[in-house]
Structures are given as C-alpha cells and as structure tokens.
Design an enzyme around this catalytic site. Structure first.
Site, PDB file in Angstrom:
ATOM      1  N   ASP A 125       0.426  -1.158   0.120  1.00  0.00           N
ATOM      2  CA  ASP A 125      -0.093   0.100   0.296  1.00  0.00           C
ATOM      3  C   ASP A 125       0.922   1.551   0.100  1.00  0.00           C
ATOM      4  O   ASP A 125       2.196   0.873   0.595  1.00  0.00           O
ATOM      5  CB  ASP A 125      -1.071  -0.098   1.352  1.00  0.00           C
ATOM      6  CG  ASP A 125      -1.389   0.753   1.516  1.00  0.00           C
ATOM      7  OD1 ASP A 125      -3.001   1.256   0.640  1.00  0.00           O
ATOM      8  OD2 ASP A 125      -1.401   2.219   2.321  1.00  0.00           O
ATOM      9  N   GLU A 164      14.647 -15.232  -0.162  1.00  0.00           N
ATOM     10  CA  GLU A 164      15.184 -16.336   0.881  1.00  0.00           C
ATOM     11  C   GLU A 164      14.526 -17.829   0.671  1.00  0.00           C
ATOM     12  O   GLU A 164      14.549 -18.484   1.732  1.00  0.00           O
ATOM     13  CB  GLU A 164      14.873 -16.123   2.339  1.00  0.00           C
ATOM     14  CG  GLU A 164      16.336 -15.305   2.733  1.00  0.00           C
ATOM     15  CD  GLU A 164      16.333 -13.910   4.244  1.00  0.00           C
ATOM     16  OE1 GLU A 164      15.476 -14.447   4.750  1.00  0.00           O
ATOM     17  OE2 GLU A 164      16.964 -12.680   4.171  1.00  0.00           O
TER      18      GLU A 164
END
Length: 562
Positions: A222, A273
């Site tokens: 956002d 990751e």
C-alpha cells in the site's frame, strides 16, 4: 484494410507466468463472497475460504486480500494496530492458514496487503511515542515536528491529507499543554512512520518473514510511492483538480522520493530467501510510466499497478498510446506490464466509462454528483474494455465483482457511508464506499448470499440479486461467462506471455492487434464498422457483445482466429 504493424514486446514475468490476480476485499469495508460465515454482517476469512472453488472456476491464478490485521477499522483496515495477527472480526491465524492451504490446493496463490506508510494511532508503537515525549527514540518512529509560529500553533507545513483537510494533527502533552504535531497523509488516526529510521526498517523485515513463514506468496504494498518524504518537509502547492494519490503530482515532496527504492531492494532480498515465486506488487500512483518502471527494476519489486492504464479513457488512440508506453517502459527493465480497470479505491469501470463529467480519483460518485453514468452504456463499455485488457501480454488484476458487471452503488444513504473521505470533506466528496458494497452470490438468499442473516455492513441495492453469480453462471452472454471464457482462452493461447503486434488501417475508433494466433479488434466508437477480409470470415473466439458476421458494433471487442 488492417495490416501488420510494428511489434510491441513484453518480456517474461519474473515471478510466475503472467498471472490473473483477483482482488478480495474480505473485511466489512468491501466483503467478497461467502464472505460472512458467522452472519454478523462483516466478511471473514472462513467465509472467503468457502468461496475458493468459485474463484478457481472463474480461472484466476492468485487472490489479493485487503488488510485483515487487528485494526480500529477507521479506514477499512488500512489503519493497522498489529502487523502480525488477524483481527477477531475476520477470524484467527488458523483461519488464514486454512485459506492459504485451500487456495494452494486449487493452484491459487495468496497475496496479502501490507501497509507500511502508516500505522493506526492505536498501534503500540504510536502509543509509546505519545507517552515518551519529544526527542525520544519512540517518537523517532514517526514524523513528529514542532509547530510553526510564535507558540507553535501553526502546522509544520501546508500539506493536505489525501482524504481532505490538513495532514498534521497536534498532540496534547500530559500536563494539558499543546504539544508537537504528527504527520498523517491519510486520516488523523493513521500517523506516518519515519522510514529514515533503521528501527522501523528492521521491524518490517520481521513482519515480512512472519507472513512468508506462514506460506503467503507475496505482498501488495500500500502507498508504495510514499513512505519516504523530502528532506526538510517543504511546503507543496498541488495542481488544482489532480488526483488525491499522486500520479500527476510528480513534484510532491511526499510521493515517489528516491529513498523508497532502497527499501524495496532490501525487501527483494528477503523474498529471495524463500522457495518458489514470491512477489511484491506496488500500489504506486506514479507518472510517467518510465518513472513507475523504477519500482520493478530487477532487484526491486516484481509488479506495479498500471494506474495510467486504468485512468485512460475509452478511446482507441489513447489506449494504443498507453499500451505502447506501458510495454516499452516495463519491458525496458525486464518486468511485465500490468493491466487493471477497477479496484477498491476507484469508481467501478462499469460506471466510470460512462461518466459524463470529470471525476478525480478518490472523489467517488453519489446521487448529487454531476455527470451521472449511463448504466447500459457503462456495462457495454466495461465488457469491451475487459475483453481488450485480457488479451494484452502481461499480468492482469480483476476487482471483486467486476466479473458480474457490477456498477458503482450511487444511492447509498448518507448515514450508511464509512469512507473517511466523506467525513473529512464534510460530504463534499463521496469517497469509495460505492465500489465496496458486499457482492451478490445467490439471488434468493439473505443479503444475496453474503451471509444467512441478511446483515450487510453497507446496504446492497434492491436490484443486486439480478446480478447475482447464480443468475449468471452458465448463462450464455452473461458477464460472468464472458470473464470465464476470456480467462480460459487467455490461458490456452498463452496471451499473458505473448507478443503484441499492432494491426493498422482500420476505421476511426478502432484498435486492433495480434497476440500469438489471436487477433483482437475493439471498436471504441458508437457506430458499427465492417471488418475487412480476412477478418470478416475469421473464427470468432470471443465477443463482448452480440455480433453479426463481418461487422463490429460500437463499444465492443472481438477475439478472432484467422
């Protein structure tokens, strides 16, 4: 005669192959579907999980959930009070896990909304900042400043809130004396974080890992063009009539500052990751498009909403221009373009495309708005615009209910409105409630299938049941079947990862291109046009409106195979 033009290339998607993402506003500010399993009038996660099979039947690849974290709900959950939990209004963390598991079982990925620009004023971080006082490490989490003027009675600068009114609120010290001011680009209950503070950045690294560890596939970020403000917080004088979220505000000191890119490079590393395709998608109202493309460089985000496309009128020349610019700008950095026509912040395109007066983003429409939309024309244009959009290479985003042809709800009672824009402007702007009314699923059920009790946080129009999913499912010519058919064809013909080649020489108001073995022709004008050979005798794959052989009516789009 239509003839082959120059190709416009789209590079492959870096995080999944050209997805169709469906926006699910599951809270009481925009519930979708099954939504309300416990019947309290507010949508919830268990309810949404029960509707996953319907979304799989629609043909989407991912769903984007609006905020479900604990919140006072002053702004539809975009005022977060705890970033690592589920608000009891919507369920529990176990319910979220069940939703993710069900979605993955149906080969649908789950993207959640992350709100990093600001928190709720109820967040522990902000309460501690107020208690700690001026100059404290706790206050450094947010943007507190002394006021201007002899007694500090004037706001630190002249910035205006996106929702209307000043962007600063003054605090009161424990002894009752007036204190510092804090910045809130949105409602006063949404204080902005200071992203120059390393402590803030570290907190969000942990927040990202919390949700990634639970199996979510990514984040819609956002206000991804906010967060970092210009040094010195200088005054700003916006152009009159501009949209509230930026875009044309290229010089605004609170939008699109260079420092945001350091944040997203850091987040990109965290997502790498994890196994599989994880995605960051930017809500960034930034123009021009080459500037927006900076959000999706190879080491930053994977996608950014193409609001310039959303705001383009239903006009052949304008559409061709924005498609060309989009493919060029995003392709230059190795990212896919995205396409979007509606979301929870704008007037639904089944109404917006038939407005007859200016309507700046964020203002909304209500019963006293000028230029009221023509409903039949709006739906016809919306279907044609969607058929055009879904044939473009790149990723496409659908907003809940557009597959039913839902218009903006205009006749909402004033006392039912919820949007902070309505309150902060004293009713001058209607805001976004009209696109967030709970959807109709089953025509003959309470609240049109929203729940079993008939309760609904925003009142549904009397004619909502006529548009219900069960009234359209399997019905030839319905808007739902148009969407389902278009999405199946899009997947089968690999349009999302294809190449676009323009076709030239059509009549005025015509936009035409080929993507793979599919030829797309849209008539943005009012009158019927004749299709030249060989298109007049081509196989009709899809039509947004009834068509006769060899002709294309106004405000309609067809997909052909020659």
């Amino acid at each position: 005669m239509l003839s082959r033009g120059d190709p416009a290339r789209c590079r492959p998607h870096r995080a999944g192959a050209a997805p169709i993402t469906y926006s699910e506003s599951h809270d009481h500010r925009g519930s979708r579907g099954v939504d309300d399993a416990n019947g309290d009038g507010i949508g919830d996660l268990p309810g949404m999980t029960a509707r996953i099979p319907a979304l799989a039947d629609l043909g989407v690849d991912a769903i984007w959930l609006s905020p479900f974290m604990p919140s006072p709900q002053k702004d539809a959950g975009y005022d977060v009070a705890d970033y690592t939990d589920v608000d009891p209004l919507f369920g529990t963390l176990d319910d979220l896990d069940d939703l993710v598991t069900s979605a993955h079982r149906h080969h649908i990925r789950v993207i959640i909304d992350l709100v990093p620009n600001h928190t709720s004023d109820r967040h522990r971080w902000f309460r501690e900042a107020l208690a700690a006082g001026a100059g404290s490490p706790e206050r450094a989490r947010y943007i507190f400043r002394d006021g201007r003027g002899p007694n500090g009675d004037e706001a630190p600068n002249n910035w205006e809130s996106v929702f209307g009114g000043p962007a600063w609120t003054r605090t009161t010290d424990p002894d009752g004396a007036p204190g510092q001011w804090y910045l809130h680009l949105f409602d006063s209950s949404q204080p902005d974080l200071d992203w120059r503070n390393p402590w803030v950045r570290e907190q969000f690294r942990g927040i990202l890992r919390f949700w990634l560890d639970r199996g979510v596939d990514g984040f819609r970020v956002d206000v991804a063009h906010g967060m970092v403000k210009a040094e010195g917080l200088p005054d700003h004088h916006p152009a009159p009539g501009g949209g509230s979220m930026g875009g044309d505000e290229a010089t605004a000191p609170f939008w699109a500052q260079d420092g945001v890119h350091e944040i997203y490079r850091d987040w990109h590393g965290i997502l790498t990751e994890y196994d599989g395709d994880r995605v960051l998608c930017a809500e960034a109202w930034v123009t021009p498009l080459p500037r927006l493309a900076r959000w999706v460089r190879p080491d930053e985000m994977q996608q950014a909403f193409n609001f310039e496309y959303l705001e383009t009128p239903w006009d052949a020349a304008a559409l061709r221009r924005v498609v060309d610019e989009s493919l060029a700008a995003f392709g230059a950095v190795g990212a896919p373009s995205t396409w979007v026509l509606s979301n929870h912040d704008v007037v639904r395109h089944a109404s917006r495309l038939a407005l007859t007066a200016e309507n700046p983003q964020g203002h909304g429409i209500g019963p006293l708005s000028p230029g009221q939309p023509v409903r039949e024309l709006g739906l016809r244009r919306a279907r044609a615009a969607t058929a055009l959009m879904l044939a473009l290479p790149g990723g496409a985003y659908l907003y809940q209910g557009e597959e039913l042809g839902l218009p903006e709800v205009i006749e909402l009672p004033d006392d039912a409105r919820q949007d902070p824009t309505w309150f902060r402007t004293g009713g001058e702007r209607y805001g976004r409630d009209g696109c967030r009314v709970p959807l109709p699923w089953e025509a003959d059920s309470p609240a049109a299938g929203f729940n079993d009790t008939g309760a609904s946080w925003l009142p549904q129009p009397a004619d909502w049941p006529e548009l219900a999913r069960d009234r359209q499912d399997g019905v030839d010519g319905s808007t739902l079947e148009l969407y389902k058919h278009a999405l199946r064809l899009r997947a089968g013909h690999r349009l999302g990862t294809g190449d676009l080649v323009w076709l030239e020489g059509g009549a005025e108001g015509i936009i035409a291109f080929r993507n793979g073995d599919v030829t797309v022709i849209a008539n943005t004008g009012e009158g019927t046009v004749s299709l030249p050979e060989p298109f007049a005798g081509a196989e009709l794959l899809l039509a947004s409106a009834p068509v006769e052989p060899g002709v294309l009516p106004g405000d309609s789009t067809v997909w052909l195979r020659v």
